[in-house]
Design a protein around this motif. Sequence first.
Motif, PDB file in Angstrom:
ATOM      1  N   PRO A  19       0.853  -1.254   0.165  1.00 11.05           N
ATOM      2  CA  PRO A  19       0.057   0.054  -0.081  1.00 11.05           C
ATOM      3  C   PRO A  19       0.689   1.267   0.225  1.00 11.05           C
ATOM      4  CG  PRO A  19      -0.829  -1.607   1.526  1.00 11.05           C
ATOM      5  CD  PRO A  19       0.542  -1.911   1.187  1.00 11.05           C
ATOM      6  N   ASP A  20       0.522   2.142  -0.897  1.00 14.61           N
ATOM      7  CA  ASP A  20       1.315   3.425  -0.950  1.00 14.61           C
ATOM      8  C   ASP A  20       0.611   4.418  -0.062  1.00 14.61           C
ATOM      9  OD1 ASP A  20       3.168   5.187  -1.968  1.00 14.61           O
ATOM     10  OD2 ASP A  20       1.880   6.047  -3.454  1.00 14.61           O
ATOM     11  N   PHE A  21       1.591   5.349   0.548  1.00 16.43           N
ATOM     12  CA  PHE A  21       1.208   6.105   1.590  1.00 16.43           C
ATOM     13  C   PHE A  21       2.056   7.295   1.648  1.00 16.43           C
ATOM     14  CE2 PHE A  21       3.936   3.161   3.804  1.00 16.43           C
ATOM     15  CZ  PHE A  21       4.819   4.204   4.337  1.00 16.43           C
ATOM     16  N   ARG A  22       1.634   8.711   1.936  1.00 19.99           N
ATOM     17  CA  ARG A  22       2.341   9.706   2.280  1.00 19.99           C
ATOM     18  C   ARG A  22       2.451  10.203   3.497  1.00 19.99           C
ATOM     19  NH1 ARG A  22       0.279  14.484  -1.772  1.00 19.99           N
ATOM     20  NH2 ARG A  22       2.395  15.201  -0.883  1.00 19.99           N
ATOM     21  N   ALA A  23       3.357  10.502   4.231  1.00 23.26           N
ATOM     22  CA  ALA A  23       3.578  10.803   5.800  1.00 23.26           C
ATOM     23  C   ALA A  23       4.710  11.746   6.100  1.00 23.26           C
ATOM     24  CB  ALA A  23       3.668   9.454   6.490  1.00 23.26           C
ATOM     25  N   ARG A  24       4.608  12.262   7.313  1.00 23.36           N
ATOM     26  CA  ARG A  24       6.002  13.118   7.546  1.00 23.36           C
ATOM     27  C   ARG A  24       6.979  12.081   8.266  1.00 23.36           C
ATOM     28  NH1 ARG A  24       4.371  17.974  11.448  1.00 23.36           N
ATOM     29  NH2 ARG A  24       3.943  16.307  12.862  1.00 23.36           N
ATOM     30  N   SER A  25       8.119  12.368   8.062  1.00 25.28           N
ATOM     31  CA  SER A  25       9.263  11.550   8.592  1.00 25.28           C
ATOM     32  C   SER A  25      10.259  12.363   9.110  1.00 25.28           C
ATOM     33  CB  SER A  25       9.616  10.375   7.432  1.00 25.28           C
ATOM     34  OG  SER A  25      10.682  10.886   6.805  1.00 25.28           O
ATOM     35  N   THR A  26      11.099  11.774   9.788  1.00 23.66           N
ATOM     36  CA  THR A  26      12.575  12.416  10.296  1.00 23.66           C
ATOM     37  C   THR A  26      13.358  13.085   9.014  1.00 23.66           C
ATOM     38  OG1 THR A  26      13.690  10.070  10.321  1.00 23.66           O
ATOM     39  CG2 THR A  26      12.395  10.991  12.398  1.00 23.66           C
ATOM     40  N   MET A  27      13.061  12.703   7.845  1.00 20.75           N
ATOM     41  CA  MET A  27      13.826  13.117   6.708  1.00 20.75           C
ATOM     42  C   MET A  27      12.943  13.777   6.018  1.00 20.75           C
ATOM     43  SD  MET A  27      16.557   9.978   6.230  1.00 20.75           S
ATOM     44  CE  MET A  27      17.777  10.786   5.502  1.00 20.75           C
ATOM     45  N   GLY A  28      11.972  14.401   6.388  1.00 19.84           N
ATOM     46  CA  GLY A  28      10.821  15.161   5.401  1.00 19.84           C
ATOM     47  C   GLY A  28       9.716  14.394   5.045  1.00 19.84           C
ATOM     48  N   ASP A  29       8.998  14.970   4.189  1.00 15.14           N
ATOM     49  CA  ASP A  29       7.759  14.349   3.613  1.00 15.14           C
ATOM     50  C   ASP A  29       8.170  13.127   2.836  1.00 15.14           C
ATOM     51  OD1 ASP A  29       6.172  16.236   4.508  1.00 15.14           O
ATOM     52  OD2 ASP A  29       6.356  17.444   2.784  1.00 15.14           O
ATOM     53  N   PHE A  30       7.432  12.151   3.025  1.00 13.99           N
ATOM     54  CA  PHE A  30       7.814  10.595   2.437  1.00 13.99           C
ATOM     55  C   PHE A  30       6.748  10.282   1.929  1.00 13.99           C
ATOM     56  CE2 PHE A  30       7.929   6.304   2.705  1.00 13.99           C
ATOM     57  CZ  PHE A  30       9.094   5.714   2.389  1.00 13.99           C
ATOM     58  N   ASP A  66      25.639  -1.813   4.215  1.00 17.06           N
ATOM     59  CA  ASP A  66      25.306  -2.977   3.453  1.00 17.06           C
ATOM     60  C   ASP A  66      24.083  -3.130   2.997  1.00 17.06           C
ATOM     61  OD1 ASP A  66      27.759  -3.925   4.652  1.00 17.06           O
ATOM     62  OD2 ASP A  66      26.807  -4.626   6.450  1.00 17.06           O
ATOM     63  N   PHE A  67      23.058  -2.429   3.482  1.00 16.64           N
ATOM     64  CA  PHE A  67      21.656  -2.552   2.627  1.00 16.64           C
ATOM     65  C   PHE A  67      22.049  -1.340   1.466  1.00 16.64           C
ATOM     66  CE2 PHE A  67      20.663  -3.789   7.121  1.00 16.64           C
ATOM     67  CZ  PHE A  67      19.846  -4.914   6.652  1.00 16.64           C
ATOM     68  N   ASP A  68      22.432  -0.398   1.795  1.00 18.63           N
ATOM     69  CA  ASP A  68      22.577   0.646   0.497  1.00 18.63           C
ATOM     70  C   ASP A  68      23.389  -0.005  -0.610  1.00 18.63           C
ATOM     71  OD1 ASP A  68      21.410   2.557   1.939  1.00 18.63           O
ATOM     72  OD2 ASP A  68      23.322   3.463   2.545  1.00 18.63           O
ATOM     73  N   ALA A  69      24.429  -0.820  -0.299  1.00 21.39           N
ATOM     74  CA  ALA A  69      25.025  -1.626  -1.526  1.00 21.39           C
ATOM     75  C   ALA A  69      24.273  -2.776  -2.128  1.00 21.39           C
ATOM     76  CB  ALA A  69      26.293  -2.412  -0.928  1.00 21.39           C
ATOM     77  N   LEU A  70      23.102  -2.976  -1.691  1.00 19.36           N
ATOM     78  CA  LEU A  70      22.128  -3.814  -2.276  1.00 19.36           C
ATOM     79  C   LEU A  70      21.180  -3.308  -2.956  1.00 19.36           C
ATOM     80  CD1 LEU A  70      22.258  -6.885   0.458  1.00 19.36           C
ATOM     81  CD2 LEU A  70      23.271  -6.996  -1.825  1.00 19.36           C
ATOM     82  N   ASN A  71      21.183  -2.015  -2.922  1.00 15.98           N
ATOM     83  CA  ASN A  71      19.977  -1.208  -3.676  1.00 15.98           C
ATOM     84  C   ASN A  71      18.947  -1.265  -2.709  1.00 15.98           C
ATOM     85  OD1 ASN A  71      18.772   0.767  -5.648  1.00 15.98           O
ATOM     86  ND2 ASN A  71      18.061  -1.118  -6.555  1.00 15.98           N
ATOM     87  N   ARG A  73      16.608   0.143   0.461  1.00 15.59           N
ATOM     88  CA  ARG A  73      16.349   1.338   1.400  1.00 15.59           C
ATOM     89  C   ARG A  73      15.622   0.994   2.724  1.00 15.59           C
ATOM     90  NH1 ARG A  73      19.588   2.685  -1.520  1.00 15.59           N
ATOM     91  NH2 ARG A  73      19.456   4.291  -2.988  1.00 15.59           N
ATOM     92  N   LEU A  74      16.129   1.466   3.822  1.00 20.63           N
ATOM     93  CA  LEU A  74      15.614   1.204   5.153  1.00 20.63           C
ATOM     94  C   LEU A  74      14.495   2.295   5.561  1.00 20.63           C
ATOM     95  CD1 LEU A  74      18.544   0.100   7.259  1.00 20.63           C
ATOM     96  CD2 LEU A  74      16.962  -1.474   6.239  1.00 20.63           C
ATOM     97  N   VAL A 100      21.164   7.596  12.587  1.00 20.65           N
ATOM     98  CA  VAL A 100      20.163   7.026  12.156  1.00 20.65           C
ATOM     99  C   VAL A 100      19.826   7.769  10.615  1.00 20.65           C
ATOM    100  CG1 VAL A 100      17.671   6.543  12.067  1.00 20.65           C
ATOM    101  CG2 VAL A 100      18.910   6.511  14.194  1.00 20.65           C
ATOM    102  N   GLY A 101      20.513   7.277   9.533  1.00 22.49           N
ATOM    103  CA  GLY A 101      20.142   7.781   8.238  1.00 22.49           C
ATOM    104  C   GLY A 101      19.001   7.332   7.360  1.00 22.49           C
ATOM    105  N   PHE A 102      18.153   6.686   7.967  1.00 21.78           N
ATOM    106  CA  PHE A 102      17.141   6.448   7.352  1.00 21.78           C
ATOM    107  C   PHE A 102      15.544   7.233   7.709  1.00 21.78           C
ATOM    108  CE2 PHE A 102      18.210   3.107  10.264  1.00 21.78           C
ATOM    109  CZ  PHE A 102      17.015   2.909  10.878  1.00 21.78           C
ATOM    110  N   PRO A 103      14.731   7.238   7.097  1.00 21.59           N
ATOM    111  CA  PRO A 103      13.548   7.831   7.590  1.00 21.59           C
ATOM    112  C   PRO A 103      12.830   7.029   8.553  1.00 21.59           C
ATOM    113  CG  PRO A 103      13.016   7.009   5.427  1.00 21.59           C
ATOM    114  CD  PRO A 103      14.496   6.779   5.659  1.00 21.59           C
ATOM    115  N   ILE A 104      12.237   7.723   9.496  1.00 21.82           N
ATOM    116  CA  ILE A 104      11.176   7.171  10.465  1.00 21.82           C
ATOM    117  C   ILE A 104       9.830   7.624  10.360  1.00 21.82           C
ATOM    118  CG2 ILE A 104      10.840   6.410  12.814  1.00 21.82           C
ATOM    119  CD1 ILE A 104      13.630   6.889  13.637  1.00 21.82           C
ATOM    120  N   ILE A 105       8.964   6.915  10.110  1.00 18.56           N
ATOM    121  CA  ILE A 105       7.622   7.860   9.617  1.00 18.56           C
ATOM    122  C   ILE A 105       6.591   7.698  10.959  1.00 18.56           C
ATOM    123  CG2 ILE A 105       5.611   7.323   8.032  1.00 18.56           C
ATOM    124  CD1 ILE A 105       8.033   7.540   6.461  1.00 18.56           C
ATOM    125  N   GLU A 106       5.901   8.734  11.158  1.00 18.23           N
ATOM    126  CA  GLU A 106       4.894   9.129  12.113  1.00 18.23           C
ATOM    127  C   GLU A 106       3.597   8.268  11.693  1.00 18.23           C
ATOM    128  OE1 GLU A 106       4.163  12.788  13.381  1.00 18.23           O
ATOM    129  OE2 GLU A 106       3.182  13.557  11.497  1.00 18.23           O
TER     130      GLU A 106
END
Length: 207
Positions: A19-30, A66-71, A73-74, A100-106
Amino acid sequence: MNEITTARSTPLRIGSPAPDFRARSTMGDFQLSALRGHWVIFFSHPADFTPVCSTEFAALSRRQADFDALNCRLVGLSVDSLYAHIAWVRALNDLFDVQVGFPIIEDPSMAVGRAYGMIDEDATNSMTMRSTFFIDPQGVVRATTAYPHNVGRSVEEMLRLLHALQRVDGGSSLTPEGWVPGQPTLLPAAESADAASDWFCRLEFQP
């Protein structure tokens, strides 16, 4: 406020569109669909500042390259507010010396949690939101895991499962128990038992 942009009328299973969604996150709108073309590991936790999830987020942050190297995204999710997420990220940096370099969604309304079947429609809290969804570059759920609130996930197993999903993607190979990169895979079972004595479990010696 979170916006679910993909309706779902059946339970979310392996092979279902995520399911697609839009939300705020620690790295901006997601927006989830903005990550098409990448593998995505979308994982939830019941609340910020919880002990088990704090260790998971610290470990994931240390292994993000390691995850980034496998294309891949967390993407994390919690019912807590964006402001709580930001405070928690700072606390994780202080306690574990990690960024923490990945977004956390509220998800304060639990709308995303419900869309993904992490909690049912009658749930009054988020204690069951300990799920992980492995989503392929086309936006399809390829694997899921669920853990109780008092047992931590294994980052090594998350990486292993991602490797395995990518290894079999688009082909006929199968991965045996505990498979890791560099080991042989399996061939599909032969159509007839007359083919060979190992017709139902044949190694493919091409890692």
